[in-house]
Design an enzyme around this catalytic site. Structure first.
Site, short mmCIF file in Angstrom:
data_model
loop_
_atom_site.label_atom_id
_atom_site.label_comp_id
_atom_site.label_asym_id
_atom_site.label_seq_id
_atom_site.Cartn_x
_atom_site.Cartn_y
_atom_site.Cartn_z
N HIS A 96 -35.09 19.39 -22.66
CA HIS A 96 -35.26 18.60 -21.70
C HIS A 96 -36.39 17.30 -22.06
O HIS A 96 -37.55 17.31 -21.70
CB HIS A 96 -35.70 19.25 -20.16
N CYS B 223 -31.75 30.04 -26.81
CA CYS B 223 -33.05 30.66 -27.40
C CYS B 223 -32.91 32.07 -27.22
O CYS B 223 -32.25 32.65 -26.35
CB CYS B 223 -34.00 30.18 -26.21
N HIS C 150 -31.53 24.91 -12.11
CA HIS C 150 -31.79 24.73 -13.57
C HIS C 150 -30.72 25.34 -14.21
O HIS C 150 -30.27 26.34 -14.16
CB HIS C 150 -33.27 25.34 -13.88
N GLU D 269 -30.68 27.02 -17.11
CA GLU D 269 -31.14 28.55 -17.73
C GLU D 269 -30.65 29.42 -16.50
O GLU D 269 -29.96 30.52 -16.74
CB GLU D 269 -32.56 28.50 -17.99
N THR E 48 -37.31 32.24 -17.82
CA THR E 48 -38.11 32.37 -18.99
C THR E 48 -39.39 31.32 -18.91
O THR E 48 -40.35 31.88 -19.57
CB THR E 48 -37.30 32.51 -20.25
N SER F 298 -40.89 21.48 -24.89
CA SER F 298 -39.72 20.74 -25.48
C SER F 298 -40.37 19.33 -25.75
O SER F 298 -39.41 18.37 -26.24
CB SER F 298 -38.68 20.61 -24.46
#
Lengths: 305, 305
Positions: free
Chosen positions: A38, A95, A122, A124, A166, A287
């Site tokens: 992102h 990841c 989101h 994830e 996470t 990121s």
């Protein structure tokens, strides 16, 4: 001017970028399911290396056999099935920390009603939800309450499992868990399992940012507004530096404008007074490229030193 | 005058008493390791039926081959080993709910650092601690804090398991668990498992006592000061009836004296005013015989109606 130790990409992001670029060099253009990280500068860099974001809708409306990259945020099992059915070549850049959380939620919580602490929209979290086979509740602390009525009734069964996105902040996760515990006590739970799936690198950067913020007058958080991690770093900086003294900036170009607004809103007598006496802290999302951070640091030094 | 539904023994206590009496009738005198239930009237009844409390020290200093009863509260595995070594015939009266908690702590928490919520000196907790192979922490909510320093550092590892003494109160257990969660967040836990080992019968009686206490002026809790369950019922009654309006009495003989003290301390203008207008609630510990409860009820009715 101070930073909270090592900044730049976490290894999950750097590994995903390296993998995608190497793949595109060898196998031709790669489409990643959403931005690989992102951060706008990362996305631009990847485009130059023939790695381009694509949506699932675009995959479904395109010819079969495309090269598709799963981003560092991971994806639900259904996505892998769909890509396989369409004959896509898949490059999995999930990841390792996210992959571990996916394994926890699909294996260790088998038979449990799952609760996920995180942002329901989101990427994830959508992935984790898929690996959980559909969580019973996904949200953050405030989502556990109904205005004027206190705790929500979650309708959870006897065995309840809780994990976290996470990139969340450990103390906020624990606040969330404790509220879930109070809710399930009323719903007569028998077993509660909590897995601390928060990335230790993210947690350490948040902790150090929180400490640094107490010792400075202004915190600059370098990262994208799209990044969960960047938003969290701004959140943990606010108790230390003061809510009005934490600015999220994307890159060095935004430093002067951001400071200008801050001077004006804070109502300082003179810009010079600030520039000679104020302590500035700089942190960055995991990121955010180290190059971007270094440019911001150079820009701040130019103004303040 | 009101009671919170069904009173008298829980099935764990009634089963232990029946088993012990039947055993003594068939096999001769039985020594129970401590009182079979924490109630003086029960102990007196059992003595009449040749069931007598004994301490472990007395077992060790006596000739071998004795009949020994494990009480409803259970015992650590070492006790079973010792009794076996000494050739004792063992009658195991451990409550099934306690036995389940022992199984949880010895099997499902294998490899976990165990935390027990309960009274460290209570027989059941000593047993659970033994089945846990030695808990890392045993205590109640206040024991988690150090005066002036906030949370204690518990030194727990990555995997932490929490259970409760079966006779504790669910909301207090959850308060305890949430504090443990905050402590282990700072100690960087990876997994937390909480087993709600509180007896559902005890929990229901506590909940109903709490509700009843809100609707009366005075609560009488019938039971022994030795009984964890009786003490807990008094605790949950206090927010409703007021701390000064909850009296623990052992049996009907103590009703008149207890009320006399209460009248005097509350400074009522006349005893008659109280006796004609006040609402009295009566509850009882799960080791209090129903006969004792009924005698208290009769005595209260005689005074108030």
């Amino acid at each position: 001017m101070k930073t909270p130790g090592k900044l730049g990409y976490c290894f999950g992001v750097s590994q995903a970028i390296e993998k995608a670029v190497a793949f595109a060099e060898e196998n031709g253009p790669l489409n990643s399911l959403g931005p690989l990280a992102h951060n706008e500068d990362v996305v631009a860099y990847l485009r130059e290396h023939r790695v381009t974001p694509i949506t699932m809708e675009e995959v479904l409306s395109t010819a079969v056999g495309m090269n598709v990259g799963i981003t560092a945020h991971g994806a639900p099992p259904e996505t892998y099935d769909t890509l396989k059915e369409r004959g896509c070549q898949v490059l999995d850049c999930t990841c390792p920390i996210v992959r571990k959380a996916q394994a926890v939620v699909s294996q260790l919580m088998d038979g449990f009603d799952v609760v996920i602490f995180g942002d329901p929209d989101h990427q994830e979290v959508l992935g984790l939800n898929g690996w959980a086979g559909g969580a019973k509740f996904v949200g953050t602390f405030n989502d556990l309450f109904t205005a004027g009525q206190g705790y929500k009734r979650l309708g959870l069964g006897k065995r309840v499992g809780v994990i976290s996105q996470t990139t969340q902040i450990p103390p906020l996760f624990v606040d969330f868990v404790t509220t879930v515990a109070h809710i399930i006590e009323r719903e007569r739970f028998q077993e509660l399992r909590v897995f601390n799936t928060i990335c230790p690198i993210v947690a350490a950067r948040a902790r150090k940012t929180n400490e640094l913020a107490k010792r400075v007058d202004l915190m600059l958080v370098v990262g994208s507004l799209e990044s969960a991690n960047t938003a969290n770093l701004a959140t943990v900086a606010k108790p230390g530096a003061g809510a009005d003294n934490v600015l999220i900036i994307q890159n060095a170009d935004q430093v002067t404008a951001a400071l200008g607004n801050w001077y004006a809103e804070a109502g300082f007598p003179s810009r010079e007074a600030v520039e000679t006496s104020f302590r500035i802290g700089i942190t960055a999302g995991t990121s955010t490229p180290i190059k971007t951070v270094n440019e911001v640091v150079a820009q701040v030094k130019e103004i303040f030193e």
